[in-house]
Design a protein around this motif. Structure first.
Motif, PDB file in Angstrom:
ATOM      1  N   GLU A 282       0.875  -1.295  -0.065  1.00 31.44           N
ATOM      2  CA  GLU A 282       0.041   0.115  -0.111  1.00 31.44           C
ATOM      3  C   GLU A 282       0.848   1.111  -0.086  1.00 31.44           C
ATOM      4  OE1 GLU A 282      -2.579  -0.406   3.304  1.00 31.44           O
ATOM      5  OE2 GLU A 282      -3.878  -1.901   2.221  1.00 31.44           O
ATOM      6  N   ARG A 283       1.923   1.097   0.831  1.00 31.48           N
ATOM      7  CA  ARG A 283       2.968   2.158   0.634  1.00 31.48           C
ATOM      8  C   ARG A 283       3.554   2.521  -0.797  1.00 31.48           C
ATOM      9  NH1 ARG A 283       5.234   1.022   4.826  1.00 31.48           N
ATOM     10  NH2 ARG A 283       7.032  -0.005   3.858  1.00 31.48           N
ATOM     11  N   GLN A 284       3.880   1.512  -1.264  1.00 34.43           N
ATOM     12  CA  GLN A 284       4.537   1.825  -2.542  1.00 34.43           C
ATOM     13  C   GLN A 284       3.389   2.126  -3.705  1.00 34.43           C
ATOM     14  OE1 GLN A 284       6.098  -2.174  -3.306  1.00 34.43           O
ATOM     15  NE2 GLN A 284       7.896  -1.819  -2.029  1.00 34.43           N
ATOM     16  N   LEU A 285       2.368   1.503  -3.348  1.00 36.83           N
ATOM     17  CA  LEU A 285       1.251   2.040  -4.371  1.00 36.83           C
ATOM     18  C   LEU A 285       0.863   3.425  -4.258  1.00 36.83           C
ATOM     19  CD1 LEU A 285      -0.975   1.244  -6.569  1.00 36.83           C
ATOM     20  CD2 LEU A 285      -2.514   0.736  -4.699  1.00 36.83           C
ATOM     21  N   ALA A 286       0.807   3.921  -2.889  1.00 30.66           N
ATOM     22  CA  ALA A 286       0.460   5.353  -2.638  1.00 30.66           C
ATOM     23  C   ALA A 286       1.673   6.340  -3.085  1.00 30.66           C
ATOM     24  CB  ALA A 286       0.343   5.632  -1.131  1.00 30.66           C
ATOM     25  N   GLU A 287       2.917   5.705  -3.069  1.00 29.50           N
ATOM     26  CA  GLU A 287       4.140   6.628  -3.544  1.00 29.50           C
ATOM     27  C   GLU A 287       4.160   6.640  -5.325  1.00 29.50           C
ATOM     28  OE1 GLU A 287       7.759   4.458  -2.066  1.00 29.50           O
ATOM     29  OE2 GLU A 287       7.638   5.520  -0.333  1.00 29.50           O
ATOM     30  N   VAL A 288       3.720   5.470  -5.831  1.00 29.90           N
ATOM     31  CA  VAL A 288       3.431   5.349  -7.358  1.00 29.90           C
ATOM     32  C   VAL A 288       2.444   6.523  -7.717  1.00 29.90           C
ATOM     33  CG1 VAL A 288       2.788   3.933  -9.288  1.00 29.90           C
ATOM     34  CG2 VAL A 288       4.462   3.199  -7.424  1.00 29.90           C
ATOM     35  N   ARG A 289       1.421   6.481  -6.925  1.00 25.53           N
ATOM     36  CA  ARG A 289       0.141   7.379  -7.090  1.00 25.53           C
ATOM     37  C   ARG A 289       0.611   8.750  -7.091  1.00 25.53           C
ATOM     38  NH1 ARG A 289      -4.972   4.291  -4.453  1.00 25.53           N
ATOM     39  NH2 ARG A 289      -5.298   2.563  -6.182  1.00 25.53           N
ATOM     40  N   ALA A 290       1.186   9.151  -6.069  1.00 21.66           N
ATOM     41  CA  ALA A 290       1.714  10.536  -5.732  1.00 21.66           C
ATOM     42  C   ALA A 290       2.760  10.809  -6.954  1.00 21.66           C
ATOM     43  CB  ALA A 290       2.223  10.420  -4.497  1.00 21.66           C
ATOM     44  N   GLU A 291       3.704   9.847  -7.270  1.00 21.42           N
ATOM     45  CA  GLU A 291       4.310  10.282  -8.326  1.00 21.42           C
ATOM     46  C   GLU A 291       3.782  10.453  -9.783  1.00 21.42           C
ATOM     47  OE1 GLU A 291       8.582   8.322 -10.281  1.00 21.42           O
ATOM     48  OE2 GLU A 291       7.486   7.275  -8.708  1.00 21.42           O
ATOM     49  N   GLN A 292       2.668   9.688  -9.871  1.00 28.23           N
ATOM     50  CA  GLN A 292       2.032   9.793 -10.941  1.00 28.23           C
ATOM     51  C   GLN A 292       1.461  11.118 -11.199  1.00 28.23           C
ATOM     52  OE1 GLN A 292      -0.294   6.254 -11.298  1.00 28.23           O
ATOM     53  NE2 GLN A 292       1.234   5.163 -12.356  1.00 28.23           N
ATOM     54  N   LEU A 293       0.521  11.390 -10.066  1.00 29.44           N
ATOM     55  CA  LEU A 293      -0.025  12.843  -9.936  1.00 29.44           C
ATOM     56  C   LEU A 293       1.042  13.918 -10.040  1.00 29.44           C
ATOM     57  CD1 LEU A 293      -2.531  14.154  -9.387  1.00 29.44           C
ATOM     58  CD2 LEU A 293      -1.874  13.954  -6.893  1.00 29.44           C
ATOM     59  N   ALA A 294       2.004  13.887  -9.611  1.00 24.77           N
ATOM     60  CA  ALA A 294       3.133  14.966  -9.675  1.00 24.77           C
ATOM     61  C   ALA A 294       3.424  15.126 -11.095  1.00 24.77           C
ATOM     62  CB  ALA A 294       4.136  14.644  -8.720  1.00 24.77           C
ATOM     63  N   ARG A 295       3.680  13.981 -11.727  1.00 24.51           N
ATOM     64  CA  ARG A 295       4.323  13.892 -13.215  1.00 24.51           C
ATOM     65  C   ARG A 295       3.160  14.454 -13.933  1.00 24.51           C
ATOM     66  NH1 ARG A 295       8.597  14.833 -15.197  1.00 24.51           N
ATOM     67  NH2 ARG A 295       9.484  13.365 -13.480  1.00 24.51           N
ATOM     68  N   ALA A 296       1.801  14.087 -13.635  1.00 26.89           N
ATOM     69  CA  ALA A 296       0.692  14.565 -14.431  1.00 26.89           C
ATOM     70  C   ALA A 296       0.537  16.398 -14.078  1.00 26.89           C
ATOM     71  CB  ALA A 296      -0.610  14.228 -13.889  1.00 26.89           C
ATOM     72  N   ASN A 297       0.797  16.743 -13.081  1.00 29.12           N
ATOM     73  CA  ASN A 297       1.061  18.160 -12.846  1.00 29.12           C
ATOM     74  C   ASN A 297       1.965  18.905 -13.517  1.00 29.12           C
ATOM     75  OD1 ASN A 297      -1.563  17.895 -10.947  1.00 29.12           O
ATOM     76  ND2 ASN A 297      -0.182  17.681  -9.213  1.00 29.12           N
ATOM     77  N   ILE A 298       3.217  18.118 -13.690  1.00 29.69           N
ATOM     78  CA  ILE A 298       4.361  18.898 -14.125  1.00 29.69           C
ATOM     79  C   ILE A 298       4.040  18.903 -15.776  1.00 29.69           C
ATOM     80  CG2 ILE A 298       6.823  18.316 -14.755  1.00 29.69           C
ATOM     81  CD1 ILE A 298       7.062  17.134 -11.863  1.00 29.69           C
ATOM     82  N   ASN A 299       3.490  17.804 -16.150  1.00 31.97           N
ATOM     83  CA  ASN A 299       3.267  17.801 -17.819  1.00 31.97           C
ATOM     84  C   ASN A 299       2.229  18.957 -18.050  1.00 31.97           C
ATOM     85  OD1 ASN A 299       4.959  15.692 -18.175  1.00 31.97           O
ATOM     86  ND2 ASN A 299       3.385  14.098 -18.038  1.00 31.97           N
ATOM     87  N   ARG A 300       1.094  19.065 -17.115  1.00 31.56           N
ATOM     88  CA  ARG A 300       0.049  19.878 -17.214  1.00 31.56           C
ATOM     89  C   ARG A 300       0.600  21.495 -17.242  1.00 31.56           C
ATOM     90  NH1 ARG A 300      -3.112  22.677 -13.543  1.00 31.56           N
ATOM     91  NH2 ARG A 300      -2.289  21.274 -12.037  1.00 31.56           N
ATOM     92  N   ILE A 301       1.635  21.685 -16.455  1.00 39.06           N
ATOM     93  CA  ILE A 301       2.241  22.975 -16.265  1.00 39.06           C
ATOM     94  C   ILE A 301       3.017  23.308 -17.381  1.00 39.06           C
ATOM     95  CG2 ILE A 301       3.968  24.315 -14.690  1.00 39.06           C
ATOM     96  CD1 ILE A 301       2.536  23.092 -12.292  1.00 39.06           C
ATOM     97  N   LEU A 302       4.027  22.020 -17.654  1.00 37.97           N
ATOM     98  CA  LEU A 302       5.040  22.447 -18.757  1.00 37.97           C
ATOM     99  C   LEU A 302       4.102  22.763 -20.036  1.00 37.97           C
ATOM    100  CD1 LEU A 302       7.660  19.853 -17.839  1.00 37.97           C
ATOM    101  CD2 LEU A 302       7.706  22.298 -17.558  1.00 37.97           C
ATOM    102  N   SER A 303       3.085  22.075 -20.288  1.00 38.53           N
ATOM    103  CA  SER A 303       2.499  21.882 -21.446  1.00 38.53           C
ATOM    104  C   SER A 303       1.469  23.215 -21.678  1.00 38.53           C
ATOM    105  CB  SER A 303       1.588  20.878 -21.920  1.00 38.53           C
ATOM    106  OG  SER A 303       0.593  20.752 -20.884  1.00 38.53           O
TER     107      SER A 303
END
Length: 232
Positions: free
Chosen positions: A95-116
């Protein structure tokens, strides 16, 4: 001539001898009944002892079997408890690893949204003296967010990285605390600059202990805008 027996004289017995002995035996049996015989009570005592010994043997065998079953049950219960604890630990790690992956995916989505975003502003950061760190700050008013990406951030025990907005007027404003990984890399969404503030640039410092309210540590990265701008 026969003379008549005198009064009181003992009359000879007219019963056969066998009949007299049988009567005596009957009287002896009546005087000593079966429940008063020693042999009977010895038999009863012997049976009672045998029954008691049999019950004791059965009780000992039953107690031994119950003890073995109890030990086996507790042993299996201990193994089951260990398996449950291991499964819970594995589940918590997953569950901790899944939460980290989800947080990383969310951060990456935010980064892509800002960069684009069409209005994205990029501010490249240059390393300070004695460091080879590099970084980039991206800000989009339309996306309503900002991100920072850092690589080569120096590790120092007991120190915390901090990002500061350099204001055209007033002291620097704290943007975020930075905790890069062991490889010195960091990608993090950060709060937007103060609304309406004219931003002149960004600095990243390495502060001893927890980051204070104003910069006092060594400057690791710096970025300066060509002119102060209102970014939010």
């Amino acid at each position: 001539m026969r003379q008549a027996p005198r009064d009181g004289a003992e009359q000879p017995s007219t019963k056969p001898p066998g009949q007299k002995q049988a009567g005596g035996a009957h009287q002896s049996g009546a005087a000593n009944p079966w429940y008063r015989r020693v042999s009977f009570w010895r038999s009863v005592a012997g049976m009672a002892v045998a029954i008691a010994l049999g019950c004791t043997a059965i009780a000992l065998e039953t107690a031994s079997e119950l003890s073995w079953l109890n030990a086996s049950f507790h042993r299996r219960l201990g193994l089951l408890g260990s398996r449950i604890a291991r499964l819970r630990s594995e589940t918590a790690n997953s569950e901790r690893q899944l939460a980290e992956v989800r947080a990383e995916q969310l951060a990456r989505a935010n980064i892509n949204r800002i960069l684009s975003a069409a209005d994205v502003r990029l501010l490249r950061l240059t390393p300070g003296a004695g460091t080879e760190a590099r970084g980039l700050v991206a800000i989009s008013r339309h996306a309503g967010g900002a991100i920072i990406e850092v690589a080569g951030f120096p590790a120092a025990a007991g120190h915390t990285g901090a990002m500061w907005w350099l204001l055209a007027q007033g002291p620097p404003a704290k943007a975020a605390e930075l905790n890069p990984g062991a490889d010195g890399r960091l990608s993090l969404a950060i709060p937007m600059p103060p609304r309406g503030a004219r931003i002149a640039g960004v600095i990243i410092t390495l502060e001893p202990g927890m980051a204070p309210d104003k910069p006092s540590g060594r400057i690791i990265l710096r970025g300066v805008l060509s002119r102060p701008q209102i970014l939010s």
